[in-house]
Every structure is written in C-alpha cells, then in structure tokens.
Design an enzyme around this catalytic site. Structure first.
Site, PDB file in Angstrom:
ATOM      1  N   GLY A  12      92.657 151.053  83.132  1.00  0.00           N
ATOM      2  CA  GLY A  12      91.682 152.048  82.715  1.00  0.00           C
ATOM      3  C   GLY A  12      92.227 153.461  82.734  1.00  0.00           C
ATOM      4  O   GLY A  12      93.391 153.698  83.064  1.00  0.00           O
ATOM      5  N   LEU A  14      91.541 156.136  84.702  1.00  0.00           N
ATOM      6  CA  LEU A  14      91.964 156.604  86.021  1.00  0.00           C
ATOM      7  C   LEU A  14      93.114 155.775  86.560  1.00  0.00           C
ATOM      8  O   LEU A  14      94.066 156.318  87.122  1.00  0.00           O
ATOM      9  CB  LEU A  14      90.783 156.578  86.992  1.00  0.00           C
ATOM     10  CG  LEU A  14      91.107 156.953  88.443  1.00  0.00           C
ATOM     11  CD1 LEU A  14      91.718 158.345  88.533  1.00  0.00           C
ATOM     12  CD2 LEU A  14      89.865 156.848  89.312  1.00  0.00           C
ATOM     13  N   ILE A  38      87.720 141.299  90.386  1.00  0.00           N
ATOM     14  CA  ILE A  38      87.310 141.713  91.730  1.00  0.00           C
ATOM     15  C   ILE A  38      85.959 141.103  92.124  1.00  0.00           C
ATOM     16  O   ILE A  38      85.575 141.147  93.291  1.00  0.00           O
ATOM     17  CB  ILE A  38      87.267 143.254  91.884  1.00  0.00           C
ATOM     18  CG1 ILE A  38      86.218 143.887  90.957  1.00  0.00           C
ATOM     19  CG2 ILE A  38      88.637 143.856  91.662  1.00  0.00           C
ATOM     20  CD1 ILE A  38      85.981 145.367  91.247  1.00  0.00           C
ATOM     21  N   THR A 102      80.336 157.319  91.276  1.00  0.00           N
ATOM     22  CA  THR A 102      79.876 158.097  90.123  1.00  0.00           C
ATOM     23  C   THR A 102      78.745 159.066  90.442  1.00  0.00           C
ATOM     24  O   THR A 102      77.979 158.853  91.398  1.00  0.00           O
ATOM     25  CB  THR A 102      79.396 157.130  89.017  1.00  0.00           C
ATOM     26  OG1 THR A 102      78.849 157.864  87.911  1.00  0.00           O
ATOM     27  CG2 THR A 102      78.297 156.215  89.543  1.00  0.00           C
ATOM     28  N   TYR A 126      73.617 151.018  85.620  1.00  0.00           N
ATOM     29  CA  TYR A 126      74.972 151.432  85.988  1.00  0.00           C
ATOM     30  C   TYR A 126      74.956 152.161  87.328  1.00  0.00           C
ATOM     31  O   TYR A 126      75.710 151.816  88.255  1.00  0.00           O
ATOM     32  CB  TYR A 126      75.558 152.335  84.895  1.00  0.00           C
ATOM     33  CG  TYR A 126      76.842 153.020  85.281  1.00  0.00           C
ATOM     34  CD1 TYR A 126      78.003 152.285  85.492  1.00  0.00           C
ATOM     35  CD2 TYR A 126      76.906 154.404  85.421  1.00  0.00           C
ATOM     36  CE1 TYR A 126      79.188 152.911  85.845  1.00  0.00           C
ATOM     37  CE2 TYR A 126      78.087 155.035  85.773  1.00  0.00           C
ATOM     38  CZ  TYR A 126      79.227 154.292  85.993  1.00  0.00           C
ATOM     39  OH  TYR A 126      80.389 154.919  86.347  1.00  0.00           O
ATOM     40  N   LYS A 130      76.534 150.932  91.016  1.00  0.00           N
ATOM     41  CA  LYS A 130      77.549 151.740  91.699  1.00  0.00           C
ATOM     42  C   LYS A 130      77.080 152.156  93.096  1.00  0.00           C
ATOM     43  O   LYS A 130      77.875 152.178  94.043  1.00  0.00           O
ATOM     44  CB  LYS A 130      77.891 152.967  90.858  1.00  0.00           C
ATOM     45  CG  LYS A 130      78.616 152.661  89.559  1.00  0.00           C
ATOM     46  CD  LYS A 130      80.004 152.065  89.779  1.00  0.00           C
ATOM     47  CE  LYS A 130      81.009 153.087  90.252  1.00  0.00           C
ATOM     48  NZ  LYS A 130      82.373 152.511  90.374  1.00  0.00           N
ATOM     49  N   TRP A 151      81.932 162.248  84.112  1.00  0.00           N
ATOM     50  CA  TRP A 151      82.405 162.788  82.833  1.00  0.00           C
ATOM     51  C   TRP A 151      83.937 162.689  82.717  1.00  0.00           C
ATOM     52  O   TRP A 151      84.616 163.630  82.317  1.00  0.00           O
ATOM     53  CB  TRP A 151      81.967 164.243  82.669  1.00  0.00           C
ATOM     54  CG  TRP A 151      80.485 164.471  82.533  1.00  0.00           C
ATOM     55  CD1 TRP A 151      79.480 163.716  83.062  1.00  0.00           C
ATOM     56  CD2 TRP A 151      79.837 165.537  81.832  1.00  0.00           C
ATOM     57  NE1 TRP A 151      78.249 164.252  82.747  1.00  0.00           N
ATOM     58  CE2 TRP A 151      78.443 165.373  81.983  1.00  0.00           C
ATOM     59  CE3 TRP A 151      80.308 166.623  81.090  1.00  0.00           C
ATOM     60  CZ2 TRP A 151      77.515 166.245  81.418  1.00  0.00           C
ATOM     61  CZ3 TRP A 151      79.382 167.495  80.530  1.00  0.00           C
ATOM     62  CH2 TRP A 151      78.001 167.306  80.695  1.00  0.00           C
TER      63      TRP A 151
END
Length: 296
Positions: A12, A14, A38, A102, A126, A130, A151
């Site tokens: 991804g 990051l 995972i 997030t 979402y 998280k 963002w």
C-alpha cells in the site's frame, strides 16, 4: 545492531513508503495481502514465529470507505480482527506493535482539532472497524503504539492527488467538496513519523499524525492544480468550483471536520510538523521524472 521489523500492508501507499524510508537501524521485511491475510490468526502467528521481528508495523487496512458500507464483514476482518490477531501474536513473542488508525474514528462534529484523548464516535463502517481494531490492540497490548492519521496520499497507489491530476488533464472544470475540513498527509512524512516514534521504545498509547495546517478538499484541489502547473506537471489550469457535500452524495457519511491535534506527537516523536502544502509540492516533484519520460 539493527532491529528486525515486519511491515504489513507493504504493497500500500504507507507500506511502500515505510520500506523505502526505513533508517539503517531497522531491518525491514514487508508482506502484502497476497503474502499474509492478517484476518487469519494461524497465518499471523506462523509468520511471526518464522520471522521473529522485534517490531511489527501494521500498515494493512481496508480503506475503501464507501465499499465498507456494503462489505462490512470484509472491512471488519482487515480493520478489526486483523489488528487483534497481530496483537495476540506480538504478545506471545514479546514483540512491539505499532498500529496505524484513522481520523474516521471521530464524528466530525468538533470545531477544534481532535486530541488523542477525545472520545471517538465513528459514523460509518470503516471508522467503526478501525476503532474496534484500536481497542482490540490496546486490550491485548496496553503499551502498543496507535498512530491515527487521515487524508493520506503518495506517488503510489490510488489517492485524491493522483485522481485530481488525472481529472485535471481530462476536464476544463471540476466540482470539489468545500465543507469537509481536515489535513492532507503525505505518506512519506507519515512513514518518517512512524520511524521516529519507533526509535523511542517506551512510547505507547494513542498518537495523532498528519501534516501541519488545515484545508478543505476544495482548497486541496486548488493547491494541487496550482503546484502541478507551476512545475509543469499540468499544462494548463483547471477551473475548480466549490460545492457542499450534499451535492456529492456517497454511500458512506464522512466527518465534516477531522483535523487532528499533533502537539503530543511533535513533542514525543521529537520531530517537527511540515505544512501540508510544502509536502504536496515535494510529492509532486517525485512524479515529474515519470511525467517527462511519458511525454518525450
């Protein structure tokens, strides 16, 4: 002596930035979703037993905010069950865990930046997943490090910046939401912050990280256009029209205000925040070589 680090979500935005920016004292092993699910506790334990990392950085996430509304089970598997599995494996092997979360854990009703101690109230699947992931991690590993962000964009993958650049080459005018406010985060800067935090083994608990400053999606789009035109990434300016979020309905409700307070992170990570526009400029410069090669 280097410290072995397992980076999940290595394919991804990051994850790729973490791998390429790892300081010499960290020996990284990256796994993407094709290499590790995972959400599978047996697979997680087996991998950690084999690799024996001293640190796990969990950058794996289901980030399709709108699709999460229609795929809540899949989103929860990655965003809640996955972190729980990693925490249990890290507990067994006495491994430190850094978990990325997030700004969507908040409802966006605030008018001042959210502190790590503020009470979460997610408004969509979402954010709920998280938040559950955060709580699962801290229930098993109270000293784990949680880094909330928002963002996120980079030269890798799909993101708002790259979408805007594409649309700006295709259209003369764009309409962009102007009443949702937050702070862009260059994944490269986030990766550096995570490595800085990882260099302080005593740090634990919840932290916030994004670039410095505040903007709306409309402001962000304007800056992308101006900066890209200034360096020749775009050949012309695009007219950008501000619109309210109600004129751009999406399956998932988004926080109207998701600015994160980073004071604690700047102090404890011992690094300074960089303004989002300066970070945007640096990221766009990374796209220039490919752009020039494509147009020669």
């Amino acid at each position: 002596m280097s410290q072995k680090v397992l980076v999940t979500g290595a394919g991804g935005q990051l994850g790729q930035e973490l791998i390429r920016s790892a300081p010499p004292e960290f020996d990284c092993v990256g796994v993407d979703r094709s290499m590790l699910d995972i959400g599978d506790p047996k697979a997680v334990v087996a991998l950690l037993r084999r690799e024996k990392p001293q640190l796990v950085v969990n950058a794996a996430a289901y980030t399709a905010v709108d699709k999460a509304e229609s795929e809540p089970t899949l989103a929860r598997r990655v965003n809640a069950l996955g972190p729980a599995n990693l925490a249990q494996a890290c507990l067994e092997l006495n491994t430190r865990l850094v978990h990325v979360s997030t700004d969507f854990v908040f409802d966006g009703e605030s008018s001042s930046p959210y502190c790590p101690s503020d009470i979460p109230a997610p408004v969509g699947e979402y954010g709920r997943g998280k938040l559950e992931g955060e709580r699962e991690v801290l229930a098993v590993l109270p000293n784990a490090l949680i880094v909330r962000t928002g963002w996120v964009y980079s030269r890798f993958g799909s993101n708002f910046v790259k979408t805007m650049l594409r649309l700006m080459t295709e259209r003369d005018e764009l309409s962009v939401v102007a009443d949702q406010v937050g702070t862009p985060t260059w994944a490269s800067g986030l990766a550096k912050a995570i490595w800085a935090a990882s260099s302080h083994p005593a740090l634990g608990g919840i932290y916030h990280w994004s670039d410095a400053g505040v903007c709306s999606w409309y402001d962000f789009a304007l800056a992308i256009n101006e900066e890209a035109c200034a360096i020749g990434l775009l050949g012309r300016a695009t007219k950008i029209k501000p619109i309210p979020a109600r004129d751009y309905p999406t399956p998932a409700r988004r926080p109207a205000y998701s600015v994160l307070d980073k004071e604690k992170s700047w102090k404890d990570f011992q690094i300074e925040g960089v303004h989002w526009r300066r970070q945007l400029r640096a990221m766009l410069q990374e796209l220039l070589p490919d752009h020039k090669e494509k147009n020669t």
